[in-house]
Design a protein around this motif. Sequence first.
Motif, PDB file in Angstrom:
ATOM      1  N   MET A   1       0.839  -1.207   0.000  1.00  9.91           N
ATOM      2  CA  MET A   1       0.000   0.000   0.000  1.00  9.91           C
ATOM      3  C   MET A   1       0.874   1.258   0.000  1.00  9.91           C
ATOM      4  N   ARG A   2       0.534   2.185  -0.846  1.00 14.19           N
ATOM      5  CA  ARG A   2       1.319   3.419  -0.929  1.00 14.19           C
ATOM      6  C   ARG A   2       0.709   4.491  -0.026  1.00 14.19           C
ATOM      7  N   ARG A   3       1.551   5.326   0.536  1.00  9.96           N
ATOM      8  CA  ARG A   3       1.040   6.461   1.297  1.00  9.96           C
ATOM      9  C   ARG A   3       0.535   7.512   0.317  1.00  9.96           C
ATOM     10  N   VAL A   4      -0.547   8.139   0.674  1.00  6.33           N
ATOM     11  CA  VAL A   4      -1.231   9.043  -0.257  1.00  6.33           C
ATOM     12  C   VAL A   4      -1.195  10.468   0.281  1.00  6.33           C
ATOM     13  N   ALA A   5      -0.747  11.375  -0.579  1.00  5.33           N
ATOM     14  CA  ALA A   5      -0.622  12.774  -0.189  1.00  5.33           C
ATOM     15  C   ALA A   5      -1.713  13.617  -0.839  1.00  5.33           C
ATOM     16  N   VAL A   6      -2.109  14.650  -0.118  1.00  6.82           N
ATOM     17  CA  VAL A   6      -2.964  15.688  -0.691  1.00  6.82           C
ATOM     18  C   VAL A   6      -2.028  16.787  -1.179  1.00  6.82           C
ATOM     19  N   THR A   7      -2.029  16.994  -2.499  1.00  8.39           N
ATOM     20  CA  THR A   7      -1.087  17.973  -3.056  1.00  8.39           C
ATOM     21  C   THR A   7      -1.789  19.130  -3.746  1.00  8.39           C
ATOM     22  N   GLY A   8      -3.085  19.174  -3.632  1.00  7.67           N
ATOM     23  CA  GLY A   8      -3.806  20.301  -4.215  1.00  7.67           C
ATOM     24  C   GLY A   8      -5.210  20.344  -3.663  1.00  7.67           C
ATOM     25  N   VAL A   9      -5.745  21.527  -3.542  1.00  8.80           N
ATOM     26  CA  VAL A   9      -7.135  21.682  -3.122  1.00  8.80           C
ATOM     27  C   VAL A   9      -7.780  22.753  -3.998  1.00  8.80           C
ATOM     28  N   GLY A  10      -9.059  22.602  -4.210  1.00  6.49           N
ATOM     29  CA  GLY A  10      -9.794  23.606  -4.962  1.00  6.49           C
ATOM     30  C   GLY A  10     -11.218  23.654  -4.478  1.00  6.49           C
ATOM     31  N   MET A  11     -11.749  24.841  -4.408  1.00  2.49           N
ATOM     32  CA  MET A  11     -13.133  24.945  -3.965  1.00  2.49           C
ATOM     33  C   MET A  11     -13.811  26.146  -4.615  1.00  2.49           C
ATOM     34  N   ALA A  12     -15.115  26.064  -4.710  1.00  2.00           N
ATOM     35  CA  ALA A  12     -15.925  27.187  -5.172  1.00  2.00           C
ATOM     36  C   ALA A  12     -17.036  27.347  -4.153  1.00  2.00           C
ATOM     37  N   THR A  13     -17.002  28.466  -3.427  1.00  2.00           N
ATOM     38  CA  THR A  13     -18.000  28.694  -2.382  1.00  2.00           C
ATOM     39  C   THR A  13     -18.513  30.127  -2.478  1.00  2.00           C
ATOM     40  N   ALA A  14     -19.492  30.406  -1.650  1.00  2.00           N
ATOM     41  CA  ALA A  14     -20.075  31.752  -1.644  1.00  2.00           C
ATOM     42  C   ALA A  14     -19.097  32.792  -1.108  1.00  2.00           C
ATOM     43  N   LEU A  15     -18.014  32.364  -0.463  1.00  2.00           N
ATOM     44  CA  LEU A  15     -17.018  33.313   0.020  1.00  2.00           C
ATOM     45  C   LEU A  15     -15.732  33.267  -0.786  1.00  2.00           C
ATOM     46  N   GLY A  16     -15.736  32.562  -1.872  1.00  2.00           N
ATOM     47  CA  GLY A  16     -14.571  32.581  -2.737  1.00  2.00           C
ATOM     48  C   GLY A  16     -13.997  31.213  -3.006  1.00  2.00           C
TER      49      GLY A  16
END
Lengths: 308, 394
Positions: A1-16
């Motif tokens: 099993m490989r360790r998994v990284a979060v390398t990006g985030v994106g969101m669209a919300t009412a505050l930006g």
Amino acid sequence: MRRVAVTGVGMATALGRDPWEVLALLLQGRSGVVRPTDERALLPIPGVAEAEVDVRPLLKRRKDKKLLPRAAELAIVAAADALGDDRPEDIGILLGVGREPTDGGASERAILSSLDGDGVFSPALFGAVGLPLYPPLASLRTLPNLILAHVAIQLDLTGEGGTRAGAEAAGLAAVVEGWHAVAEGRAEVVLAGGADSFVDPALARDRVRQGFSGQAPGEAAGFVRLEPLDRARARGAEVLAVLDGGGTRFAPEERWRSEWEGQLGACGAAAGVVDWILDLAGVSSSGRAWSAEDTGALAYVTWSRARV
Amino acid sequence: MRRVAVVSRGVYTPVGRGFDATWAGLLAGRGAVQRISRFDPTGYPVQIAAQVDLEGDGPALYDALMDAVLAEAMAGIRLDRVAPQRVGVFLGNEAVRPPMAELVRRAAQRELPTVEELARYAPHWQTLRVAQAVGALGATATHATACASSGMGLGEAFLAVRRGEVDVALAGGVDVLVHPLMVMGFARLGALSTRNEDPGRASRPFDLDRDGFVLGEGAALVVLAAEEVAAQVGTVLGWISGYGCSSNAWRITDSPPDGRGAAEAMEAALRDAGRGPGEVVYVNAHGTSTRQNDMSEARGIRRALGAHADRALVSSTKSMTAHMVAAGGAIEALVALEALRQGIAPPTINLDRVDPDCALAHVPWVPAPIPQGVAISNAFGFGGSNASIVVEAP
């Protein structure tokens, strides 16, 4: 099993769209819930929380915009932000969605045109008169996986693909699936998240009539980019967190509400992921993000920075 | 990683009530496409479909179908030997189509569905209903990927058992497409066969004279178990050994002509199973009977299997069941497994003249013996969601 990284985030919300800025605004007490000036002003709701996004620069053809359900517009913007500039082949996308998009009233118009002189529905009229009123693509607009299809088409995502249907737990459930896909070596890079929208006037009205009058209809999309930790390190990517675990289960006794619902509105299948991304934008060194639905579905992920 | 066994199954199709009846009908080449009787199709450009032999409409029909396959699949199954937290449910469903009378009343009186009705129409309703029925408290998921839905549900169930997330998983789906709105919607897309005068010949995957697909309906439930507990829970009928999925990222209504999305799903499934193209002896094709799908899939099979595509038998049982959409993937994976168990491939009926763009080792009209090996079952959805599953005999 490989360790998994979060390398990006994106969101669209009412505050930006920038998670760090959105978190700062939320902590300052800013709200994206505003009183509408259109017909929704007459509804007994605290307001609506609409995201301001312009998807057109991301589309292959500007005319594609008219094909997009609102949730797809949000999802394309958020997914592109999470993806960033490193774009290997066969990027996967796993998406949690909520209530089926509507056909924009096409079926209702077709039905109403098929009532006979006594106001009784006539199947023969439906075939002869109602059918031509039904736009050819109307039925496809209602398929939940079309949101994912639009994102995949616009961003050229040809890898692992799947749509989870549900409500508040669906987005995080898609993240869990993405984590497994990368950890098990079935995918190298996956975008995973949720998208939902309730701000359309007809939908907002429907929700009030159905008893959701205490909530501000909202909309959002949230995505994380997942890849093997080793790959992220090799390309010098910023690692926001490492996923340590996650899962789904049937837990009808659990009740969950987004921490930020009062300021971002009710965001359905995107809510759990948006809350988690805002956690990642904070200062905690680890955490457990979870969301659950009244129907009993529950999803969670555990994450940390300390082990990076 | 653990091996994953199929230990029970329940199926309801237009061809037969129950798996055995369906299988017998498929081997006999019995097509189920007829003039629509659930509603009066007069005036519709498309007046044919394949219906199940159950009365009812709307959510009651979905419930009845799922109850039937649940009863068949759970007969003899000992779930009491597994902790509820180790039992998961993974279905693939689309939203329920409410009865037409209800839609008419709502439109005319501007009524809205209640919160309870909305919940009951949602794709995940059956997942939660099945979880409650069997007392499952483990992982749950509802995959809504149109025609690939239950194929993806089955694939994800397989992965969850293999990785040890659960020991037993129930997977499958249900769909009811013979509904005025569905007929109207797909007819407007130009995707359906209009061979109204000859319904038995309407569904003809890979045939040069095909003119579209035929709507169907059905349900399936598969019980999967980790090898360690399979014998305690039921009887090993076979194995699922690989799963692959992909997105076409092409167009909303079309498949890429070069078959790459389909090929990627099949290649990923074979890789996942640790099998090579030369070990594939049978492909239960998605084979819808539309020019776009059939050509893209045929080229995808060639890309995935290479020269072995000339030897692996290919058939589309949609020629008999018609297109059961969300339910089709799981049903057809079970058909592929049974083909290996029995050593015989069900045919593609109505395949009189193979489209030169779809040249493969087809099984026209009559079942054909197949050697030992593995089989692939394909399920490809509108919008470009693809799922392929590799099955193996015990």
